[in-house]
Design a protein around this motif. Structure first.
Motif, mmCIF file in Angstrom:
data_model
loop_
_atom_site.group_PDB
_atom_site.id
_atom_site.type_symbol
_atom_site.label_atom_id
_atom_site.label_comp_id
_atom_site.label_asym_id
_atom_site.label_seq_id
_atom_site.Cartn_x
_atom_site.Cartn_y
_atom_site.Cartn_z
ATOM 1 N N SER A 2 -88.733 30.625 36.487
ATOM 2 C CA SER A 2 -88.188 29.650 35.547
ATOM 3 C C SER A 2 -86.687 29.876 35.365
ATOM 4 O O SER A 2 -86.258 30.998 35.083
ATOM 5 C CB SER A 2 -88.886 29.767 34.183
ATOM 6 N N THR A 3 -85.930 28.816 35.536
ATOM 7 C CA THR A 3 -84.478 28.895 35.339
ATOM 8 C C THR A 3 -83.994 27.695 34.538
ATOM 9 O O THR A 3 -84.616 26.632 34.545
ATOM 10 C CB THR A 3 -83.727 28.925 36.690
ATOM 11 N N LEU A 4 -82.899 27.890 33.843
ATOM 12 C CA LEU A 4 -82.254 26.828 33.075
ATOM 13 C C LEU A 4 -80.780 26.789 33.447
ATOM 14 O O LEU A 4 -80.134 27.833 33.579
ATOM 15 C CB LEU A 4 -82.400 27.081 31.568
ATOM 16 N N GLY B 43 -76.241 25.325 29.404
ATOM 17 C CA GLY B 43 -76.348 24.311 28.364
ATOM 18 C C GLY B 43 -77.682 23.596 28.322
ATOM 19 O O GLY B 43 -77.901 22.722 27.472
ATOM 20 N N GLU B 44 -78.618 23.954 29.209
ATOM 21 C CA GLU B 44 -79.897 23.252 29.282
ATOM 22 C C GLU B 44 -80.948 23.939 28.420
ATOM 23 O O GLU B 44 -81.113 25.157 28.457
ATOM 24 C CB GLU B 44 -80.361 23.204 30.743
ATOM 25 N N GLY B 45 -81.706 23.143 27.651
ATOM 26 C CA GLY B 45 -82.753 23.685 26.810
ATOM 27 C C GLY B 45 -82.194 24.499 25.652
ATOM 28 O O GLY B 45 -80.979 24.652 25.496
ATOM 29 N N LEU B 46 -83.095 25.030 24.826
ATOM 30 C CA LEU B 46 -82.662 25.827 23.675
ATOM 31 C C LEU B 46 -81.960 27.108 24.129
ATOM 32 O O LEU B 46 -80.966 27.534 23.525
ATOM 33 C CB LEU B 46 -83.867 26.172 22.798
ATOM 34 N N VAL B 47 -82.466 27.720 25.191
ATOM 35 C CA VAL B 47 -81.867 28.956 25.703
ATOM 36 C C VAL B 47 -80.460 28.682 26.224
ATOM 37 O O VAL B 47 -79.510 29.419 25.927
ATOM 38 C CB VAL B 47 -82.756 29.571 26.799
ATOM 39 N N GLY B 48 -80.305 27.598 26.988
ATOM 40 C CA GLY B 48 -78.981 27.231 27.488
ATOM 41 C C GLY B 48 -78.034 26.860 26.365
ATOM 42 O O GLY B 48 -76.831 27.136 26.431
ATOM 43 N N TYR C 197 -89.047 21.268 27.881
ATOM 44 C CA TYR C 197 -90.356 21.835 28.177
ATOM 45 C C TYR C 197 -90.406 22.327 29.619
ATOM 46 O O TYR C 197 -90.126 21.593 30.556
ATOM 47 C CB TYR C 197 -91.438 20.773 27.942
ATOM 48 N N LEU C 198 -90.740 23.612 29.789
ATOM 49 C CA LEU C 198 -90.942 24.188 31.109
ATOM 50 C C LEU C 198 -92.442 24.437 31.276
ATOM 51 O O LEU C 198 -92.985 25.419 30.747
ATOM 52 C CB LEU C 198 -90.165 25.504 31.249
ATOM 53 N N PRO C 199 -93.150 23.555 31.976
ATOM 54 C CA PRO C 199 -94.621 23.638 32.033
ATOM 55 C C PRO C 199 -95.143 24.944 32.609
ATOM 56 O O PRO C 199 -96.242 25.383 32.251
ATOM 57 C CB PRO C 199 -94.994 22.441 32.936
ATOM 58 N N GLU C 200 -94.356 25.577 33.487
ATOM 59 C CA GLU C 200 -94.845 26.802 34.124
ATOM 60 C C GLU C 200 -94.905 27.988 33.164
ATOM 61 O O GLU C 200 -95.523 29.009 33.455
ATOM 62 C CB GLU C 200 -93.972 27.158 35.328
#
Length: 755
Positions: free
Chosen positions: A73-75, A78-83, A105-108
């Motif tokens: 899993s990568t972001l 600036g992407e997603g809450l983590v980014g 949402y990262l389904p994996e």
């Protein structure tokens, strides 16, 4: 459930036990996330790491998310809450994470069942290296104590991730380049040239080897002793009597003394120690927060104040660890390339220029003060080189290209060979320019062009002779004020201007009065926060509102030029009335000095900078009040197109070789010819061979530029027929194209004009 006061200490002790075990990095990180999850009563704890040489965030370890998602899993940045957390460099606490607009949402991962979210940036030296997250299924508000505990753990985790053994294992399972491998960073070229050498970190990295306290009371005592020592050192400097220490430093030392006693800063240090960190780890954590705030500040005055606080923290760290002072205090190797996050102009002057080949900065643009000093020293420089001080180590090989802005850390053999050849070609070209030094700057059709240099420091004066320049077309007087720690007094200013005139000899020097405001902040003057500082209270506007400052400078200039010709011009004139008032002040100071027996200049020539578009339509009224005018193309063009020249997204939006820009230049030239007023141009436009060709084609006969540009521009004009070029240019004036750059390049190729 709220974490108890002793919680962080217990967790840190358990982390220390895990870190001490001889096991693989992945196993170590897996145990750490399990410890954090258990301590914070969270169903999930995850570590995301920024890949070296990339802004992407990769899931490296997790307790609670699907194990198959780790390293998959990568972001993006600036992407997603983590980014979002990595970009903002600030914690984020949410009771309903999926309702936040940045949620992705990262389904994996299987994280959809978790509602509550608490994430903090993992930061090292003020740079985000990852994100630490805890999650719970139930909707809940995380307490302030929990957020504080997670930040403390993240600080220690940053050092765990950065250790060589962990890095090597992380690279083995990850997909990034090795920290020991080559890195290519693209920054902004500040000073042209190519430099091959070895890294010298401006501030030798303070290596903190102990992060977790064994005895909190002992660490608190160590911190208090170090703070007392820091304050005593500052007091010793600030309390020295005149004669023992230069008065120029009095104000800055008072500022340092104030920061060393800042209650908020000291409170944060003691709170960090109370969580279970060692004294030096506590300083580093608070310092990292300060650096993150620096990165988010756009106000130059506030950035400077935060930089002062960062400097104090470095001093305290050195006391605690016994580390060395800044590299400028030590003997440099001969091929030094200094690498720094940021640097003041005075700090660069501390280095031995004979051993300094280049400069790389994370925070600096082409118009920054340190860039101006680097240009004056002839030091190849690159700015805006993101994270370079974290990727480079003392003594490692590095190559910088001041023309393209490229930085190669630990370059491969192939890259070294390419740049070695480029250095040979560059040296050959410079040798050709040196041979042209004494050749008159005359076009093929017999037009003599005055080529002058822009300057602002004593170190600029040797360039006059070396470049074969006719004089100094722009002397930026504000640099003397920016390097000083208090407003230079009359005698100091006078001696400085006398030395400039003496160094220039018979060559003319045009002094521009103080152009402060906007990004040019004097540390000893209170600055006013403005929404649009570039078009705000600056330059002549400030000077006429505070006439005492301008009068003192004029008095020093007039007295320094006794028996000589004084050329002085005023910046940012926007109305004829401002020029009339400024000229009246010159006359007033002449009478003041004459009444007191001072010898006056043989002649005083007063000019105006044309930088404000409104002035273009007032030239018939303005020019009778001037002896000469000089176009400041940098400001004139950015104001004309309403485009900040330092904004990265606007860099290619307009061209100084557009028909509109060239027509304005031509209008100014025609007005000056009609009034028999001397005209020159001293902006960056003059220093580019193609742009200089266009100016000469328009009829400009005097231009001023950086010393390194004299050779290329002279080489161009010696092959130029200005009459043919002028006819060609005017044939294209009615073009609908946004730029005439391509047609002009074609003209140069057709007539074999070197650019």
């Amino acid at each position: 459930m709220v974490l108890q006061v002793q919680g962080p200490r217990v967790l840190l002790r358990r982390m220390r036990e895990v870190m001490a075990r001889p096991e693989a990095a992945q196993a170590r990180l897996d145990k750490i996330v399990s410890l954090i999850a258990a301590n914070m009563v969270a169903e999930v704890c995850s570590i995301y790491v920024v890949r070296p040489g990339s802004n992407d965030l990769e899931l490296f370890a997790s307790e609670g998310l699907k194990s198959s998602a780790v390293h998959k899993s990568t972001l993006l940045a600036g992407e997603g809450l983590v980014g979002f957390i990595a970009h903002q460099a600030e914690p984020l606490s949410l009771s309903d994470a999926q309702a936040h607009p940045a949620f992705k949402y990262l389904p994996e991962t299987g994280e959809e069942i978790y509602s509550s979210f608490l994430g903090v940036p993992i930061m090292r030296h003020g740079v985000v290296s990852g994100v630490l997250v805890v999650q719970n299924q139930v909707k809940r508000a995380y307490a302030e104590e929990e957020e504080e505990a997670l930040q403390t753990v993240a600080m220690v985790l940053a050092e765990v991730i950065a250790t060589p053994d962990v890095q090597s294992e992380l690279e083995a399972v990850g997909n990034g380049a090795e920290l020991t491998g080559s890195y290519h960073i693209t920054g902004e070229g500040l000073v042209d040239g190519v430099a091959l050498g070895h890294v010298v970190l401006h501030e030798p990295r303070v290596i903190v080897t102990r992060f977790i306290a064994e005895d909190v009371e002992e660490e608190r005592s160590r911190l208090d002793v170090a703070i007392d020592q820091l304050q005593a050192q500052v007091d010793q400097l600030a309390d020295r009597r005149p004669g023992q220490f230069s008065s120029d430093f009095e104000d800055v030392l008072e500022t340092v003394r104030m920061f060393a006693r800042d209650r908020g800063w000291l409170r944060k240090l003691r709170e960090a120690v109370a969580t279970g960190l060692t004294a030096e780890a506590a300083v580093e954590r608070v310092q990292s927060d300060t650096r993150a705030r620096m990165a988010r500040q756009s106000d130059p005055y506030l950035r400077e104040r935060l930089h002062d606080l960062d400097d104090i923290a470095n001093r305290l760290l050195r006391i605690l660890t016994g580390a060395e002072e800044k590299a400028s205090r030590t003997e440099l190797p001969k091929d030094s390339i200094v690498v720094a996050r940021t640097m003041g102009p005075a700090e660069l002057l501390d280095y031995d220029p004979s051993r300094l080949r280049g400069l790389v900065l994370e925070v600096a643009g082409s118009t920054s003060h340190v860039a101006i000093v680097a240009r004056a020293l002839g030091v190849t420089a690159v700015g805006s080189a993101r994270s370079v001080s974290d990727l480079a180590e003392d003594g490692q090989e590095i190559i910088i290209d001041g023309g393209s802005g490229d930085v190669h850390v630990r370059p491969s053999q192939d890259v070294q060979q390419v740049y070695t050849e480029k250095v040979r070609l560059y040296a050959k070209r410079q040798a050709q320019y040196a041979k042209m030094r004494d050749i008159p700057a005359v076009t093929l059709d017999g037009r003599h062009i005055d080529l002058s240099i822009n300057a602002g420091l004593m170190v600029d004066l040797p360039h006059l002779e070396a470049a074969g320049a006719q004089g100094i077309g722009l002397f930026r007087t504000e640099l003397q004020f920016m390097l000083a720690r208090r407003f230079p007094r009359f005698g100091e200013q006078k001696r400085f201007y006398e030395s400039i005139l003496q160094g220039a000899g018979d060559r003319p020097v045009v002094f521009r009065t103080l152009d402060i405001g906007s990004d040019k902040v004097l540390p000893y003057l209170t600055s006013v926060k403005e929404e649009n500082p570039a078009i705000g209270w600056r330059a002549i506007r400030m000077a006429l509102d505070r006439p005492a400052l301008l009068r003192l400078q004029l008095r020093a200039l007039i007295s320094a030029a006794a028996g000589k010709v004084l050329r002085v011009m005023f910046p940012m004139i926007s109305e004829t009335s401002e020029m009339v008032r400024a000229r009246e002040l010159v006359d007033l100071e002449c009478r003041f000095l004459e009444d007191r027996g001072y010898e006056l200049p043989r002649e005083i020539k007063v000019g105006a900078m044309i930088e404000v578009p409104a002035l273009v339509w007032q030239l018939d009224q303005l020019l009778p009040h001037t002896d000469f005018v000089s176009i400041g193309s940098n400001d004139l063009m950015q104001f004309m197109f309403a485009a900040d020249r330092q904004h990265p997204k606007l860099a290619g939006r307009y061209d100084v070789l557009s028909p509109a820009a060239l027509k304005v230049m031509d209008m100014i030239r025609e007005s000056c010819e009609r009034h028999s007023t001397a005209l020159t141009l001293c902006g960056e436009m003059a220093g580019s061979s193609l742009e200089a060709m266009a100016l000469i084609a328009l009829g400009f006969r005097s231009i001023s530029m950086a010393p390194t540009s004299i050779g290329p521009v002279k080489q161009m004009l010696l092959k130029l027929d200005s009459v043919k070029a002028g006819a060609f240019l005017r044939d294209h004036f009615d073009s609908a194209a946004p730029s005439l750059r391509e047609p002009l390049v074609g003209f140069a190729r057709q007539h074999k004009i070197p650019l």
